[in-house]
Write a protein that holds these residues in place. Structure first.
Motif, PDB file in Angstrom:
ATOM      1  N   GLU A 160      14.833  26.526  33.197  1.00  0.00           N
ATOM      2  CA  GLU A 160      13.874  27.574  33.559  1.00  0.00           C
ATOM      3  C   GLU A 160      13.686  27.647  35.079  1.00  0.00           C
ATOM      4  OE1 GLU A 160       9.312  28.950  32.342  1.00  0.00           O
ATOM      5  OE2 GLU A 160      10.066  26.980  31.775  1.00  0.00           O
ATOM      6  N   LEU A 161      13.678  26.481  35.729  1.00  0.00           N
ATOM      7  CA  LEU A 161      13.565  26.459  37.190  1.00  0.00           C
ATOM      8  C   LEU A 161      14.784  27.092  37.842  1.00  0.00           C
ATOM      9  CD1 LEU A 161      12.151  22.839  37.688  1.00  0.00           C
ATOM     10  CD2 LEU A 161      10.880  25.002  37.712  1.00  0.00           C
ATOM     11  N   VAL A 162      15.964  26.831  37.290  1.00  0.00           N
ATOM     12  CA  VAL A 162      17.190  27.445  37.811  1.00  0.00           C
ATOM     13  C   VAL A 162      17.125  28.962  37.653  1.00  0.00           C
ATOM     14  CG1 VAL A 162      19.683  27.648  37.472  1.00  0.00           C
ATOM     15  CG2 VAL A 162      18.596  25.394  37.427  1.00  0.00           C
ATOM     16  N   ASP A 163      16.698  29.415  36.473  1.00  0.00           N
ATOM     17  CA  ASP A 163      16.566  30.857  36.251  1.00  0.00           C
ATOM     18  C   ASP A 163      15.552  31.467  37.210  1.00  0.00           C
ATOM     19  OD1 ASP A 163      18.388  30.782  34.160  1.00  0.00           O
ATOM     20  OD2 ASP A 163      16.842  30.544  32.614  1.00  0.00           O
ATOM     21  N   GLY A 164      14.489  30.711  37.525  1.00  0.00           N
ATOM     22  CA  GLY A 164      13.459  31.222  38.427  1.00  0.00           C
ATOM     23  C   GLY A 164      13.988  31.485  39.825  1.00  0.00           C
ATOM     24  N   ILE A 165      14.958  30.681  40.264  1.00  0.00           N
ATOM     25  CA  ILE A 165      15.547  30.912  41.589  1.00  0.00           C
ATOM     26  C   ILE A 165      16.277  32.247  41.610  1.00  0.00           C
ATOM     27  CG2 ILE A 165      17.264  30.055  43.227  1.00  0.00           C
ATOM     28  CD1 ILE A 165      16.552  27.214  42.257  1.00  0.00           C
ATOM     29  N   ALA A 166      17.023  32.524  40.550  1.00  0.00           N
ATOM     30  CA  ALA A 166      17.735  33.800  40.479  1.00  0.00           C
ATOM     31  C   ALA A 166      16.756  34.965  40.403  1.00  0.00           C
ATOM     32  CB  ALA A 166      18.666  33.805  39.271  1.00  0.00           C
ATOM     33  N   GLU A 167      15.687  34.815  39.613  1.00  0.00           N
ATOM     34  CA  GLU A 167      14.691  35.891  39.514  1.00  0.00           C
ATOM     35  C   GLU A 167      13.994  36.122  40.855  1.00  0.00           C
ATOM     36  OE1 GLU A 167      10.519  37.103  37.268  1.00  0.00           O
ATOM     37  OE2 GLU A 167      11.478  35.182  36.802  1.00  0.00           O
ATOM     38  N   ALA A 168      13.673  35.027  41.552  1.00  0.00           N
ATOM     39  CA  ALA A 168      13.008  35.156  42.854  1.00  0.00           C
ATOM     40  C   ALA A 168      13.863  35.973  43.822  1.00  0.00           C
ATOM     41  CB  ALA A 168      12.727  33.767  43.432  1.00  0.00           C
ATOM     42  N   ARG A 169      15.151  35.704  43.808  1.00  0.00           N
ATOM     43  CA  ARG A 169      16.054  36.384  44.733  1.00  0.00           C
ATOM     44  C   ARG A 169      16.305  37.833  44.311  1.00  0.00           C
ATOM     45  NH1 ARG A 169      19.809  33.254  43.951  1.00  0.00           N
ATOM     46  NH2 ARG A 169      21.000  34.461  42.427  1.00  0.00           N
ATOM     47  N   GLU A 170      16.583  38.053  43.052  1.00  0.00           N
ATOM     48  CA  GLU A 170      17.039  39.359  42.592  1.00  0.00           C
ATOM     49  C   GLU A 170      15.903  40.331  42.301  1.00  0.00           C
ATOM     50  OE1 GLU A 170      19.394  38.360  39.211  1.00  0.00           O
ATOM     51  OE2 GLU A 170      20.790  37.114  40.380  1.00  0.00           O
TER      52      GLU A 170
ATOM     53  N   TRP B  78      12.207  39.638  43.238  1.00  0.00           N
ATOM     54  CA  TRP B  78      10.997  39.533  44.030  1.00  0.00           C
ATOM     55  C   TRP B  78      11.248  39.470  45.527  1.00  0.00           C
ATOM     56  CZ3 TRP B  78       6.606  40.607  41.628  1.00  0.00           C
ATOM     57  CH2 TRP B  78       6.545  40.448  40.243  1.00  0.00           C
ATOM     58  N   GLY B  79      12.466  39.550  45.926  1.00  0.00           N
ATOM     59  CA  GLY B  79      12.756  39.559  47.356  1.00  0.00           C
ATOM     60  C   GLY B  79      12.612  38.227  48.044  1.00  0.00           C
ATOM     61  N   VAL B  80      12.512  37.144  47.253  1.00  0.00           N
ATOM     62  CA  VAL B  80      12.452  35.806  47.821  1.00  0.00           C
ATOM     63  C   VAL B  80      13.895  35.334  48.008  1.00  0.00           C
ATOM     64  CG1 VAL B  80      11.655  33.435  47.501  1.00  0.00           C
ATOM     65  CG2 VAL B  80      10.264  35.345  46.657  1.00  0.00           C
ATOM     66  N   LYS B  81      14.338  35.238  49.229  1.00  0.00           N
ATOM     67  CA  LYS B  81      15.758  34.998  49.501  1.00  0.00           C
ATOM     68  C   LYS B  81      16.103  33.521  49.304  1.00  0.00           C
ATOM     69  CE  LYS B  81      16.304  39.308  50.263  1.00  0.00           C
ATOM     70  NZ  LYS B  81      16.927  40.130  49.200  1.00  0.00           N
ATOM     71  N   ALA B  82      16.069  33.104  48.064  1.00  0.00           N
ATOM     72  CA  ALA B  82      16.367  31.721  47.710  1.00  0.00           C
ATOM     73  C   ALA B  82      17.763  31.633  47.114  1.00  0.00           C
ATOM     74  CB  ALA B  82      15.344  31.204  46.701  1.00  0.00           C
TER      75      ALA B  82
END
Length: 496
Positions: A59-69, A71-75
């Protein structure tokens, strides 16, 4: 070797066994618990706990992709440190293991590491296991006599298919999938029940190509059809290849025609009902086609017992979970349906049997009100009857309320889709809604939302009973409240 008496003998230290032992000891009974492996059983060491730890990491791994794609969080994800991840998982398991052992010791339960077998209806021989799994808990081996009764809680093991010999690397079962070396680049998951779906979701989150094959015409075939539909949609959106709906001989669904392990993985052929043939070359084949009860070595015949045709130890009295031999009870995965093979159901079964052996008259386990959860992404959670089951039992006289999670603000925030579905009896005179028969949820964190529905179904509540209680805004649970309002004729954001 020596002979000794006790009040209760529990064979098996998994969730059903240790819960029986703890409750019986709390009620003043002397308890001996025999376990040949590790206290906590499959759930703690190979199933529920380690798999959910891994799914949290996913879930944490998926959250990184969601943040980037989204929410504009360039992680970005540099890499998954597999040894560090598994070390955290193993620490969680170890701390839980120590906790359970501590509870048993504090309760005064005498735990013996060894193999147990019946020598009579109330007598059990405990001997050192030929392949010990650690230092003995104690050494009171020999024959024990139980004054009150014996409880069989020996659990289950993964089923396999002919020609598929698990090797722990290329062909694995749910018991060893978490402990296979490294992260595979591609996985074929055979079985679309809860276990197969969870492992498919986990591996996809970790970046693997995943093909999920189910022999029935839909995933989670024992759940409501809308649950299956929403789950399949969510998995496909994440890139999981789902193959279902074939028919071959007596099987319905996609079937594995053959599999050939080779040095770098497995070559497999899957045929679907439409006649499509899929030639797959994957690093790992995960067999998740169900679990079989473990009763080998118990020498049941010495106690006058026998399993049914499927290998289960069926109770003669479900209200007491007592077998045909008085004083011998069964809990957990050795029980046939309607028992569910779920850890939380076995906790309830253990409490029931312990209180029965102590002379009480506890309420039987209401299996219809036991929640069923699949911890994939998206999650599913259900309790009670599916719509099809309800219509069959009520002659079609039911009413159904649904709402997509994206119809509420918090569902939009999560952006993962999902739904709420409530199945109820039709009200008096064909108007409104009567008793709630089933509740079905799909979406993020719905495993944490199902407890309310357990009470609704278990207490025979009606939508009007629930609608008077306020669900917080903005939450995902708000959608549940909205469905009850609508079914009660008080629709707010939905038309009644």
């Amino acid at each position: 070797m020596h002979e000794q008496e006790t009040d209760v003998i529990v064979i098996g230290g998994g969730t059903g066994g240790y819960s029986t032992a703890l409750r019986a000891a709390a009620l003043g009974l002397r308890v001996v618990l025999a376990e040949r492996d590790l206290i906590g059983g499959t759930c703690l060491h190979r199933g529920c706990v380690p798999s959910k730890a891994m799914l949290h990491a996913a879930e944490l791994v998926d959250g990184i992709a969601e943040a980037r794609e989204r929410w504009g969080v360039k992680a970005t994800l540099d890499a998954v440190d597999w040894p560090a991840l598994t070390a955290t998982r193993d620490d969680i398991v170890a701390r839980n293991h120590r906790g359970v052992e501590g509870h048993l010791a504090h309760a005064g339960v005498e735990v013996v590491r060894g193999s147990a077998a019946f020598t009579g209806p109330r007598t059990v021989r405990i001997a050192p296991d030929e392949k010990p799994h650690g230092e003995p808990y104690g050494k009171p081996y020999g024959e024990w006599t139980a004054r009150r009764g014996v409880v069989v809680a020996t659990g289950s093991r993964p089923r396999t298919l002919p020609g598929l010999a698990p090797d722990g690397r290329r062909v694995v079962t749910s018991d060893d999938a978490l402990f296979a070396p490294g992260l595979p680049a591609s996985v074929l998951v055979l079985g679309g029940g809860a276990i197969g779906v969870e492992y498919a979701s986990l591996h996809r989150s970790m970046g693997a190509r995943v093909v999920l094959v189910e022999a029935a015409d839909r995933l989670l075939p024992l759940e409501d059809a809308d649950v299956s539909r929403h789950l399949t949609r969510g998995l496909k959106k994440r890139g999981v290849e789902v193959l279902t709906g074939a028919r071959l001989e007596v099987l319905t669904g996609a079937r594995l025609e053959g599999a050939e392990p080779h040095e770098d993985g497995v070559r497999a052929t899957v045929r679907t009902g439409r006649g499509d043939v899929h030639e797959l070359d994957v690093e790992r084949l995960l067999v998740a086609v169900g679990r079989a009860p473990v009763t080998d070595g118990l020498e049941l015949a010495a106690a006058g017992l026998a399993t049914d045709a499927r290998g289960f130890l069926a109770p003669a009295d479900w209200a007491r979970l007592e077998t045909a031999v008085p004083g011998i009870h069964a809990v957990g995965d050795v029980l046939p349906p309607p028992s569910l093979g779920l850890a939380h159901a076995s906790f309830a079964e253990g409490l029931l049997v312990a209180e029965t052996l102590a002379g009480g008259s506890p309420r039987p386990v209401d299996y219809n009100a036991v929640p069923r959860v699949t911890y994939a992404s998206p999650q599913t959670a259900s309790v009670g009857l599916s719509e099809a089951e309800a219509r069959d039992r009520a002659g079609g006289d039911v009413t159904v309320g649904t709402m997509p999670l994206t119809a509420v603000a918090k569902g939009m925030v999560h952006g993962q889709g999902g739904m709420v579905k409530v199945v109820a009896e039709r009200g008096d005179g064909g108007k409104g809604a009567g008793r709630v028969l089933g509740v079905h949820l799909v979406g993020p964190h719905v495993s944490e939302m199902i407890a309310e529905s357990q009470l609704v179904v278990g207490w025979d509540a009606e939508p009007a009973d629930v609608a008077q209680h306020i669900h917080p805004h903005p939450t995902l649970s708000e959608a549940v409240g909205e469905v009850y309002l609508t079914l009660a004729g008080r629709g707010l954001h939905q038309q009644s």
